[in-house]
Motif scaffolding. Structure first.
Motif, PDB file in Angstrom:
ATOM      1  N   GLY A 190       0.817  -1.220   0.000  1.00  0.00           N
ATOM      2  CA  GLY A 190       0.000   0.000   0.000  1.00  0.00           C
ATOM      3  C   GLY A 190       0.843   1.259   0.000  1.00  0.00           C
ATOM      4  O   GLY A 190       0.482   2.250  -0.656  1.00  0.00           O
ATOM      5  N   LEU A 191       1.967   1.225   0.715  1.00  0.00           N
ATOM      6  CA  LEU A 191       2.859   2.386   0.732  1.00  0.00           C
ATOM      7  C   LEU A 191       3.456   2.649  -0.644  1.00  0.00           C
ATOM      8  O   LEU A 191       3.659   3.799  -1.039  1.00  0.00           O
ATOM      9  CB  LEU A 191       3.995   2.162   1.740  1.00  0.00           C
ATOM     10  CG  LEU A 191       3.623   2.149   3.222  1.00  0.00           C
ATOM     11  CD1 LEU A 191       4.834   1.752   4.050  1.00  0.00           C
ATOM     12  CD2 LEU A 191       3.104   3.498   3.660  1.00  0.00           C
ATOM     13  N   ALA A 192       3.747   1.575  -1.383  1.00  0.00           N
ATOM     14  CA  ALA A 192       4.389   1.713  -2.687  1.00  0.00           C
ATOM     15  C   ALA A 192       3.396   1.988  -3.811  1.00  0.00           C
ATOM     16  O   ALA A 192       3.791   2.483  -4.873  1.00  0.00           O
ATOM     17  CB  ALA A 192       5.180   0.444  -3.012  1.00  0.00           C
ATOM     18  N   ALA A 193       2.141   1.692  -3.565  1.00  0.00           N
ATOM     19  CA  ALA A 193       1.128   1.854  -4.612  1.00  0.00           C
ATOM     20  C   ALA A 193       1.027   3.308  -5.058  1.00  0.00           C
ATOM     21  O   ALA A 193       0.992   4.226  -4.242  1.00  0.00           O
ATOM     22  CB  ALA A 193      -0.224   1.367  -4.113  1.00  0.00           C
ATOM     23  N   ILE A 244      10.021   0.885  -0.329  1.00  0.00           N
ATOM     24  CA  ILE A 244      10.017  -0.482   0.192  1.00  0.00           C
ATOM     25  C   ILE A 244      11.281  -0.750   0.998  1.00  0.00           C
ATOM     26  O   ILE A 244      11.230  -1.270   2.122  1.00  0.00           O
ATOM     27  CB  ILE A 244       9.886  -1.492  -0.963  1.00  0.00           C
ATOM     28  CG1 ILE A 244       8.494  -1.399  -1.596  1.00  0.00           C
ATOM     29  CG2 ILE A 244      10.154  -2.910  -0.474  1.00  0.00           C
ATOM     30  CD1 ILE A 244       8.345  -2.206  -2.880  1.00  0.00           C
ATOM     31  N   ILE A 245      12.431  -0.389   0.430  1.00  0.00           N
ATOM     32  CA  ILE A 245      13.702  -0.630   1.110  1.00  0.00           C
ATOM     33  C   ILE A 245      13.779   0.154   2.418  1.00  0.00           C
ATOM     34  O   ILE A 245      14.155  -0.376   3.468  1.00  0.00           O
ATOM     35  CB  ILE A 245      14.876  -0.269   0.184  1.00  0.00           C
ATOM     36  CG1 ILE A 245      14.955  -1.278  -0.969  1.00  0.00           C
ATOM     37  CG2 ILE A 245      16.196  -0.228   0.964  1.00  0.00           C
ATOM     38  CD1 ILE A 245      15.958  -0.911  -2.040  1.00  0.00           C
ATOM     39  N   VAL A 302       7.342  -4.144  -9.251  1.00  0.00           N
ATOM     40  CA  VAL A 302       7.945  -2.805  -9.239  1.00  0.00           C
ATOM     41  C   VAL A 302       9.057  -2.722 -10.275  1.00  0.00           C
ATOM     42  O   VAL A 302       9.171  -1.733 -11.014  1.00  0.00           O
ATOM     43  CB  VAL A 302       8.497  -2.476  -7.833  1.00  0.00           C
ATOM     44  CG1 VAL A 302       9.291  -1.172  -7.860  1.00  0.00           C
ATOM     45  CG2 VAL A 302       7.358  -2.385  -6.824  1.00  0.00           C
ATOM     46  N   ILE A 303       9.875  -3.766 -10.352  1.00  0.00           N
ATOM     47  CA  ILE A 303      10.986  -3.763 -11.310  1.00  0.00           C
ATOM     48  C   ILE A 303      10.454  -3.775 -12.745  1.00  0.00           C
ATOM     49  O   ILE A 303      10.951  -3.041 -13.620  1.00  0.00           O
ATOM     50  CB  ILE A 303      11.909  -4.964 -11.054  1.00  0.00           C
ATOM     51  CG1 ILE A 303      12.599  -4.804  -9.692  1.00  0.00           C
ATOM     52  CG2 ILE A 303      12.960  -5.093 -12.158  1.00  0.00           C
ATOM     53  CD1 ILE A 303      13.344  -6.043  -9.231  1.00  0.00           C
ATOM     54  N   GLU A 304       9.463  -4.588 -13.007  1.00  0.00           N
ATOM     55  CA  GLU A 304       8.883  -4.644 -14.356  1.00  0.00           C
ATOM     56  C   GLU A 304       8.276  -3.303 -14.753  1.00  0.00           C
ATOM     57  O   GLU A 304       8.397  -2.875 -15.901  1.00  0.00           O
ATOM     58  CB  GLU A 304       7.837  -5.745 -14.427  1.00  0.00           C
ATOM     59  CG  GLU A 304       8.429  -7.146 -14.411  1.00  0.00           C
ATOM     60  CD  GLU A 304       7.375  -8.238 -14.336  1.00  0.00           C
ATOM     61  OE1 GLU A 304       7.711  -9.399 -14.622  1.00  0.00           O
ATOM     62  OE2 GLU A 304       6.214  -7.918 -13.975  1.00  0.00           O
ATOM     63  N   MET A 356      18.872  -9.930  -0.223  1.00  0.00           N
ATOM     64  CA  MET A 356      19.651  -8.904   0.464  1.00  0.00           C
ATOM     65  C   MET A 356      18.832  -8.222   1.556  1.00  0.00           C
ATOM     66  O   MET A 356      19.358  -7.921   2.639  1.00  0.00           O
ATOM     67  CB  MET A 356      20.171  -7.888  -0.553  1.00  0.00           C
ATOM     68  CG  MET A 356      21.285  -8.427  -1.430  1.00  0.00           C
ATOM     69  SD  MET A 356      22.055  -7.171  -2.477  1.00  0.00           S
ATOM     70  CE  MET A 356      20.795  -6.967  -3.737  1.00  0.00           C
ATOM     71  N   ILE A 357      17.564  -7.983   1.288  1.00  0.00           N
ATOM     72  CA  ILE A 357      16.687  -7.389   2.310  1.00  0.00           C
ATOM     73  C   ILE A 357      16.611  -8.311   3.527  1.00  0.00           C
ATOM     74  O   ILE A 357      16.736  -7.866   4.678  1.00  0.00           O
ATOM     75  CB  ILE A 357      15.280  -7.129   1.731  1.00  0.00           C
ATOM     76  CG1 ILE A 357      15.315  -5.969   0.731  1.00  0.00           C
ATOM     77  CG2 ILE A 357      14.287  -6.818   2.858  1.00  0.00           C
ATOM     78  CD1 ILE A 357      14.036  -5.805  -0.063  1.00  0.00           C
ATOM     79  N   ASP A 358      16.401  -9.593   3.271  1.00  0.00           N
ATOM     80  CA  ASP A 358      16.305 -10.555   4.374  1.00  0.00           C
ATOM     81  C   ASP A 358      17.611 -10.621   5.162  1.00  0.00           C
ATOM     82  O   ASP A 358      17.608 -10.644   6.395  1.00  0.00           O
ATOM     83  CB  ASP A 358      15.966 -11.944   3.830  1.00  0.00           C
ATOM     84  CG  ASP A 358      14.535 -12.044   3.320  1.00  0.00           C
ATOM     85  OD1 ASP A 358      13.707 -11.224   3.740  1.00  0.00           O
ATOM     86  OD2 ASP A 358      14.268 -12.948   2.512  1.00  0.00           O
TER      87      ASP A 358
END
Length: 204
Positions: free
Chosen positions: A82-85, A96-97, A143-145, A168-170
């Motif tokens: 929802g934050l990224a939408a 996101i990061i 997001v990347i696409e 990497m996030i994990d």
């Protein structure tokens, strides 16, 4: 001589209400003390019921633990999505990061780390871990696409890039549990790695 007053009993709950109560209690225990703390006796004690009643509604505790894990991490995924939408791809990825590595989600990160370990001996939990990892990878891939479509990103395999970012996030999130580096340092490290991976100029 005064007569003893009859003791009042707690109101009976419907089966659906009782299941919801047990699920809520199990989730609260998991967030506070970890997934391994979600035991029959712990849930019964906190719910104020007999262990036999919990066993009646949840005969397999590993299945309950798996559902609790899925609910916790799915709620986080929905919130972050929802934050990224509505944001442009670069801004969405940065949001996101920053959100995941900002240091405010250590409780959920701890649930993830424990689930990976406990999933070795619980197929029910392992299946949920795999499903939730797939869901997170799908969010990043989307997001990347979108960034490839707008020309913000240049990458041949958006799915592979999504899995690399998720790893990497994990990893950085797990390192934060033992206070390795600061939140800003971790986010900056991942942003620089993402730039190289997605063909973005440094600082872009």
């Amino acid at each position: 001589m005064s007569r003893d007053r009859p003791r009042t009993r707690a109101p009976r709950r419907s089966p659906d209400e009782r299941r919801a109560q047990i699920a809520d209690v199990a989730r609260a225990i998991a967030v506070a003390d970890g997934l391994s703390a979600v035991t029959l006796r712990a849930v019964a004690k906190r719910a104020g019921v007999a262990p036999a009643l919990v066993a009646h509604y949840e005969p397999a505790m590993d299945v309950l633990v798996a559902r609790v894990f899925a609910g916790i991490v799915a709620d986080e995924l929905e919130e972050v999505a929802g934050l990224a939408a509505g944001l442009a791809p670069r801004a969405a990825l940065e949001a996101i990061i920053a959100t995941l590595l900002g240091g405010a989600r250590a409780d959920v990160t701890a649930v993830w780390v424990e689930a990976w370990a406990l999933g070795r001996r619980s197929e029910a939990l392992a299946a949920e871990v795999r499903a939730q990892m797939d869901a997170w990878a799908a969010l990043l891939r989307g997001v990347i696409e979108a960034g490839v479509a707008t020309g913000d990103f240049s990458v041949d395999d958006a799915g592979a890039a999504a899995w690399q970012l998720l790893g990497m996030i994990d990893g950085l999130g797990a390192q934060a549990l033992v206070r390795w580096g600061g939140a800003g340092e971790r986010s900056e490290l991942l942003l620089r790695a993402a730039e190289g991976m997605l063909g973005v100029r440094r600082g872009g």
